[in-house]
Motif scaffolding. Sequence first.
Motif, PDB file in Angstrom:
ATOM      1  N   GLU A 107      27.827  30.364 -54.600  1.00 53.29           N
ATOM      2  CA  GLU A 107      27.536  31.636 -55.241  1.00 53.29           C
ATOM      3  C   GLU A 107      27.404  32.792 -54.263  1.00 53.29           C
ATOM      4  OE1 GLU A 107      24.051  31.030 -57.568  1.00 53.29           O
ATOM      5  OE2 GLU A 107      24.923  29.448 -58.801  1.00 53.29           O
ATOM      6  N   ILE A 108      27.536  32.522 -52.958  1.00 59.46           N
ATOM      7  CA  ILE A 108      27.348  33.589 -51.969  1.00 59.46           C
ATOM      8  C   ILE A 108      28.395  34.680 -52.132  1.00 59.46           C
ATOM      9  CG2 ILE A 108      27.442  34.105 -49.499  1.00 59.46           C
ATOM     10  CD1 ILE A 108      26.058  31.503 -48.948  1.00 59.46           C
ATOM     11  N   ASP A 109      29.645  34.308 -52.435  1.00 57.99           N
ATOM     12  CA  ASP A 109      30.700  35.314 -52.572  1.00 57.99           C
ATOM     13  C   ASP A 109      30.463  36.243 -53.758  1.00 57.99           C
ATOM     14  OD1 ASP A 109      31.971  34.268 -50.405  1.00 57.99           O
ATOM     15  OD2 ASP A 109      33.334  33.005 -51.567  1.00 57.99           O
ATOM     16  N   ARG A 110      29.650  35.834 -54.718  1.00 59.56           N
ATOM     17  CA  ARG A 110      29.406  36.664 -55.901  1.00 59.56           C
ATOM     18  C   ARG A 110      28.212  37.593 -55.718  1.00 59.56           C
ATOM     19  NH1 ARG A 110      29.008  33.032 -61.070  1.00 59.56           N
ATOM     20  NH2 ARG A 110      29.005  35.128 -62.002  1.00 59.56           N
ATOM     21  N   LEU A 111      27.525  37.463 -54.596  1.00 62.83           N
ATOM     22  CA  LEU A 111      26.373  38.328 -54.364  1.00 62.83           C
ATOM     23  C   LEU A 111      26.818  39.782 -54.298  1.00 62.83           C
ATOM     24  CD1 LEU A 111      24.384  36.317 -51.678  1.00 62.83           C
ATOM     25  CD2 LEU A 111      23.903  36.506 -54.115  1.00 62.83           C
ATOM     26  N   GLY A 112      26.059  40.668 -54.884  1.00 61.62           N
ATOM     27  CA  GLY A 112      26.405  42.086 -54.915  1.00 61.62           C
ATOM     28  C   GLY A 112      27.096  42.497 -56.190  1.00 61.62           C
ATOM     29  N   SER A 113      27.514  41.532 -56.999  1.00 65.68           N
ATOM     30  CA  SER A 113      28.091  41.877 -58.302  1.00 65.68           C
ATOM     31  C   SER A 113      26.966  42.378 -59.219  1.00 65.68           C
ATOM     32  CB  SER A 113      28.766  40.661 -58.933  1.00 65.68           C
ATOM     33  OG  SER A 113      29.773  40.160 -58.081  1.00 65.68           O
ATOM     34  N   ARG A 114      27.324  43.296 -60.066  1.00 67.66           N
ATOM     35  CA  ARG A 114      26.321  43.850 -60.972  1.00 67.66           C
ATOM     36  C   ARG A 114      25.741  42.753 -61.871  1.00 67.66           C
ATOM     37  NH1 ARG A 114      26.970  49.671 -62.124  1.00 67.66           N
ATOM     38  NH2 ARG A 114      28.507  50.524 -60.678  1.00 67.66           N
ATOM     39  N   PHE A 115      24.422  42.750 -61.939  1.00 66.83           N
ATOM     40  CA  PHE A 115      23.652  41.867 -62.822  1.00 66.83           C
ATOM     41  C   PHE A 115      23.786  40.385 -62.470  1.00 66.83           C
ATOM     42  CE2 PHE A 115      24.950  45.570 -65.415  1.00 66.83           C
ATOM     43  CZ  PHE A 115      23.691  46.142 -65.599  1.00 66.83           C
ATOM     44  N   PHE A 116      24.397  40.080 -61.300  1.00 65.51           N
ATOM     45  CA  PHE A 116      24.500  38.668 -60.922  1.00 65.51           C
ATOM     46  C   PHE A 116      23.212  38.228 -60.250  1.00 65.51           C
ATOM     47  CE2 PHE A 116      25.247  35.475 -57.649  1.00 65.51           C
ATOM     48  CZ  PHE A 116      25.696  34.433 -58.443  1.00 65.51           C
ATOM     49  N   ARG A 117      22.704  37.077 -60.669  1.00 70.82           N
ATOM     50  CA  ARG A 117      21.525  36.478 -60.068  1.00 70.82           C
ATOM     51  C   ARG A 117      21.835  35.016 -59.771  1.00 70.82           C
ATOM     52  NH1 ARG A 117      16.789  36.269 -62.951  1.00 70.82           N
ATOM     53  NH2 ARG A 117      15.647  36.598 -60.997  1.00 70.82           N
ATOM     54  N   ALA A 118      21.347  34.554 -58.632  1.00 67.70           N
ATOM     55  CA  ALA A 118      21.604  33.167 -58.238  1.00 67.70           C
ATOM     56  C   ALA A 118      21.026  32.214 -59.265  1.00 67.70           C
ATOM     57  CB  ALA A 118      21.007  32.897 -56.859  1.00 67.70           C
ATOM     58  N   SER A 119      21.696  31.083 -59.421  1.00 69.24           N
ATOM     59  CA  SER A 119      21.292  30.119 -60.446  1.00 69.24           C
ATOM     60  C   SER A 119      19.903  29.552 -60.171  1.00 69.24           C
ATOM     61  CB  SER A 119      22.320  28.985 -60.520  1.00 69.24           C
ATOM     62  OG  SER A 119      22.447  28.343 -59.255  1.00 69.24           O
ATOM     63  N   ASN A 120      19.561  29.322 -58.897  1.00 67.79           N
ATOM     64  CA  ASN A 120      18.234  28.775 -58.611  1.00 67.79           C
ATOM     65  C   ASN A 120      17.136  29.798 -58.863  1.00 67.79           C
ATOM     66  OD1 ASN A 120      19.054  30.352 -56.509  1.00 67.79           O
ATOM     67  ND2 ASN A 120      18.450  28.939 -54.884  1.00 67.79           N
ATOM     68  N   ALA A 121      17.453  31.135 -58.731  1.00 63.81           N
ATOM     69  CA  ALA A 121      16.468  32.158 -59.080  1.00 63.81           C
ATOM     70  C   ALA A 121      16.209  32.174 -60.576  1.00 63.81           C
ATOM     71  CB  ALA A 121      16.960  33.520 -58.599  1.00 63.81           C
ATOM     72  N   VAL A 122      17.259  31.987 -61.363  1.00 63.55           N
ATOM     73  CA  VAL A 122      17.093  31.936 -62.819  1.00 63.55           C
ATOM     74  C   VAL A 122      16.321  30.690 -63.218  1.00 63.55           C
ATOM     75  CG1 VAL A 122      18.319  31.821 -65.011  1.00 63.55           C
ATOM     76  CG2 VAL A 122      19.194  33.281 -63.176  1.00 63.55           C
ATOM     77  N   THR A 123      16.633  29.574 -62.566  1.00 66.17           N
ATOM     78  CA  THR A 123      15.943  28.318 -62.895  1.00 66.17           C
ATOM     79  C   THR A 123      14.459  28.405 -62.581  1.00 66.17           C
ATOM     80  OG1 THR A 123      17.974  27.092 -62.438  1.00 66.17           O
ATOM     81  CG2 THR A 123      15.921  25.835 -62.446  1.00 66.17           C
ATOM     82  N   ASN A 124      14.127  29.040 -61.457  1.00 67.02           N
ATOM     83  CA  ASN A 124      12.718  29.165 -61.059  1.00 67.02           C
ATOM     84  C   ASN A 124      12.014  30.323 -61.741  1.00 67.02           C
ATOM     85  OD1 ASN A 124      12.794  26.977 -59.243  1.00 67.02           O
ATOM     86  ND2 ASN A 124      13.725  28.274 -57.669  1.00 67.02           N
ATOM     87  N   GLU A 125      12.718  31.023 -62.670  1.00 69.65           N
ATOM     88  CA  GLU A 125      12.140  32.114 -63.445  1.00 69.65           C
ATOM     89  C   GLU A 125      11.561  33.209 -62.539  1.00 69.65           C
ATOM     90  OE1 GLU A 125       9.350  30.476 -66.180  1.00 69.65           O
ATOM     91  OE2 GLU A 125      10.879  29.492 -67.404  1.00 69.65           O
ATOM     92  N   ILE A 126      12.324  33.551 -61.515  1.00 70.25           N
ATOM     93  CA  ILE A 126      11.940  34.655 -60.629  1.00 70.25           C
ATOM     94  C   ILE A 126      12.499  35.935 -61.227  1.00 70.25           C
ATOM     95  CG2 ILE A 126      12.132  35.612 -58.313  1.00 70.25           C
ATOM     96  CD1 ILE A 126      12.447  32.779 -57.273  1.00 70.25           C
ATOM     97  N   ALA A 127      11.627  36.895 -61.469  1.00 67.43           N
ATOM     98  CA  ALA A 127      12.032  38.116 -62.165  1.00 67.43           C
ATOM     99  C   ALA A 127      13.028  38.913 -61.317  1.00 67.43           C
ATOM    100  CB  ALA A 127      10.808  38.966 -62.477  1.00 67.43           C
ATOM    101  N   GLY A 128      13.904  39.636 -62.007  1.00 66.52           N
ATOM    102  CA  GLY A 128      14.875  40.484 -61.321  1.00 66.52           C
ATOM    103  C   GLY A 128      15.937  40.962 -62.281  1.00 66.52           C
ATOM    104  N   THR A 129      16.655  42.016 -61.867  1.00 67.49           N
ATOM    105  CA  THR A 129      17.702  42.581 -62.726  1.00 67.49           C
ATOM    106  C   THR A 129      19.105  42.271 -62.237  1.00 67.49           C
ATOM    107  OG1 THR A 129      17.703  44.661 -61.492  1.00 67.49           O
ATOM    108  CG2 THR A 129      16.178  44.478 -63.348  1.00 67.49           C
ATOM    109  N   GLY A 130      19.234  41.808 -61.000  1.00 66.24           N
ATOM    110  CA  GLY A 130      20.569  41.546 -60.464  1.00 66.24           C
ATOM    111  C   GLY A 130      21.274  42.795 -59.961  1.00 66.24           C
TER     112      GLY A 130
ATOM    113  N   GLU B 299      23.751  35.589 -44.868  1.00 60.81           N
ATOM    114  CA  GLU B 299      23.895  34.175 -44.557  1.00 60.81           C
ATOM    115  C   GLU B 299      22.739  33.440 -45.223  1.00 60.81           C
ATOM    116  OE1 GLU B 299      23.997  33.713 -40.383  1.00 60.81           O
ATOM    117  OE2 GLU B 299      25.918  34.759 -40.113  1.00 60.81           O
ATOM    118  N   SER B 300      23.062  32.349 -45.918  1.00 62.65           N
ATOM    119  CA  SER B 300      22.019  31.649 -46.662  1.00 62.65           C
ATOM    120  C   SER B 300      22.305  30.154 -46.703  1.00 62.65           C
ATOM    121  CB  SER B 300      21.925  32.198 -48.092  1.00 62.65           C
ATOM    122  OG  SER B 300      20.851  31.590 -48.801  1.00 62.65           O
TER     123      SER B 300
END
Length: 553
Positions: free
Chosen positions: A438-461, A481-482
Motif C-alpha cells: 500500500e506504500i505506492d498509494r500513499l498520498g491519494s485522496r482519502f486513502f488510509r492504510a488497511s491496518n490503520a482502519v483495522t485498528n480504528e485509528i481516526a483520520g480522514t486520509g 519508507e515503512s
Amino acid sequence: MSGGRPVARLVAPVITRVWALVGLMALIAITGVVLSTRSVDYVSDRLQPAAAANQDVLQDLTDMEAAVGAYARSGETASIDDYRQALSRLPAHEQRVAQFARGDVELELLVARQEATAQAWLDRYAEPRVAAPGGPETFQPKRFRTGQVRFAEFRSAHQETSEAFDRRVRQANADAGVRLKGTIIAILALAAAAWYVVARARRRLLDELSRPLADLEAVVQRMARNDPDVRAEAAGPQEVRAVAAALNEFAEAQGRARAVEHRIQDELRTLDTAKDDFVSNVSHELRTPLTTISGYLEMVAEEFEDVMAPRHERMLEATRRNVTRLKTLIDDLLTLSKAEARGTDLEQVDVVALVRDAVTDVRITAARRGIQVEVAVPDEQLMVLGDRAMLHRAFLNVTANAVKFSRDGGTVEVAVARVRQRVTVTVTDHGIGIPAAEIDRLGSRFFRASNAVTNEIAGTGLGLRIVQTIIEKHAGDVVIESDEGKGTAVAIDLRLQGEPRARVAAPPPPEPVFRAEPGTERDAGPVRAEDPEVLVETAGSEAAPDDGSVITG
C-alpha cells in the motif's frame, strides 16, 4: 504524391557519371602503367643487354688484338692461349647482338658490317699471325699495317653500331617518359572533368534537395516555437514534398489540438473555480450547523449530567465524536483546496524554528499516551524560501501522524540535517507501519492504510496529501519508507537559500503545566505535559487550533 522527382532519380545520374569517370581514370592509369612497364622491360631486358653484348664484342676483339701483339713481340705461347679464350667468347656475344638486331633494318646492316670487319681482321691478320712463328725477328711491317687497317675498320663499324644502340636506348627512355606523362595528364584531365561534374551535380542537388530540406528544418523550428501559422512549401523531390505534406497535416492537427486544449483549459479553470466555490460554500454551510449541533450537545451534556442512563451517555458521546470527525474532514478539505489553489507567499523561513514549533504543538497529545518526542536539530539557522504557514502545517501533519500511529509509551525521533545546499527533515516512529503493498498509494485522496482502519485509528486520509501538495509547491521532495509492524520514516527535502547562520541563544520556553479538575486524584498540584496520565480536554480535535489547521492522518 504528384510533382517532383524521387531522390533516387536525382542522385543516380550523378553517381553514374562519377563511376564512369572513375572507371575511365582507372583504365587509363592501368593502360599507362602497362605501357610504361613494357617500355622499361624492353630497355632493361632486351636493349641494354644487347648493347652490353655489343660492348663485349669490342672487348673480345681488343683482347685478341692485344694477345696477337704480345705474341708477335715475344713469341710466348701464353699469349696464344689468351687469344683463343677471347676468340671462344666472341661468337656468343655476336649472336646476342644479331638476335636483337633481327627485324631492325638499320641495326641489322650495322651489325652485319661489324661482324664482317671483325671476321676480315681475323682471317687476314689475326689467324695468319698466330699461325706463324712469333718474336721480334719475325716482325713484318706490311703484315702489321694490314692488321692495323683491318682493326681500324672494325672499330669504325663498332662505333656506328654503338651509336645506333645509344639512340635506341634514348628513344626507348623517351617513349617511356612520354607514356608516363601522357598517363598523368590524362588522369589529371579526367580528375578535372570529374570535379566539374561533381560541382554541377552539387549545385543541382542544392537547388533541388538541400534547399527544400533547409526550408523544412526552418518550418520544424518554427513549429517547435508554437508558431500556429507556419506551413511547409511543397517543393523539391517527391520524398521532401511528402514530408512537407505530412508536416502541414501535423500543423493542422496541432492547431485543432491547440484549440481543444484551450477549450479544455477554460473548462478546467471553470471547474476549478466551481470546486473552490463548492468547497468554500460547503465548508461555511456545514461548519455553522455543526457548531450549533456541537453547542447543543454540550448543553445537553451539562444539563443532564449524572441523570442520563449509560446508554444515553454512550449515544451522546458517539454523536460528539462524529461531529468532531465531520469538522475535521471539512477543515482538511478546505486546507487541501487552499494548498492546491493559492499562490505561495515566499519569505525567508528558518526550518529549525518551524520544526521546533511543530514538535511543541504535538507534545501534549504525545504526553497523554506516554510517547517521547526526541528532537535533534543543528545549532544554526537553516533558511529556506517558502510560505511559513504552509510549511508549518506540513511539518505539523507529519509529526502528528508519527505520534498518532505510534504505540503507547513509544518514541518519535525528529531530526533536521543539512546536506550540501539542501535541508532534510526526517520524522521516524516505531508504530504500526504501513503494508508494503500500500506504500505506492500513499498520498491519494482519502486513502488510509488497511491496518490503520483495522485498528480504528481516526483520520480522514487527507493529511499526507496536504503535506505532499505543500512540499511540491516549494519544489521539494517527500520520501516515505515503512516496514509494517516496525514503524515509518518520512523525509522532507527542501533547498537551502543562502548560507546557514548561527542561532542566537535564547532561554528555553516554559514547560507546559496543566492542572487536573478539582476532585480528581491529580488535583494536589501542577503536573507535567510529558506525564502519560494527564488528561486535558481541548476544544475541537486534539491540539487543534481554531484556524482550521487540524492535524490529521
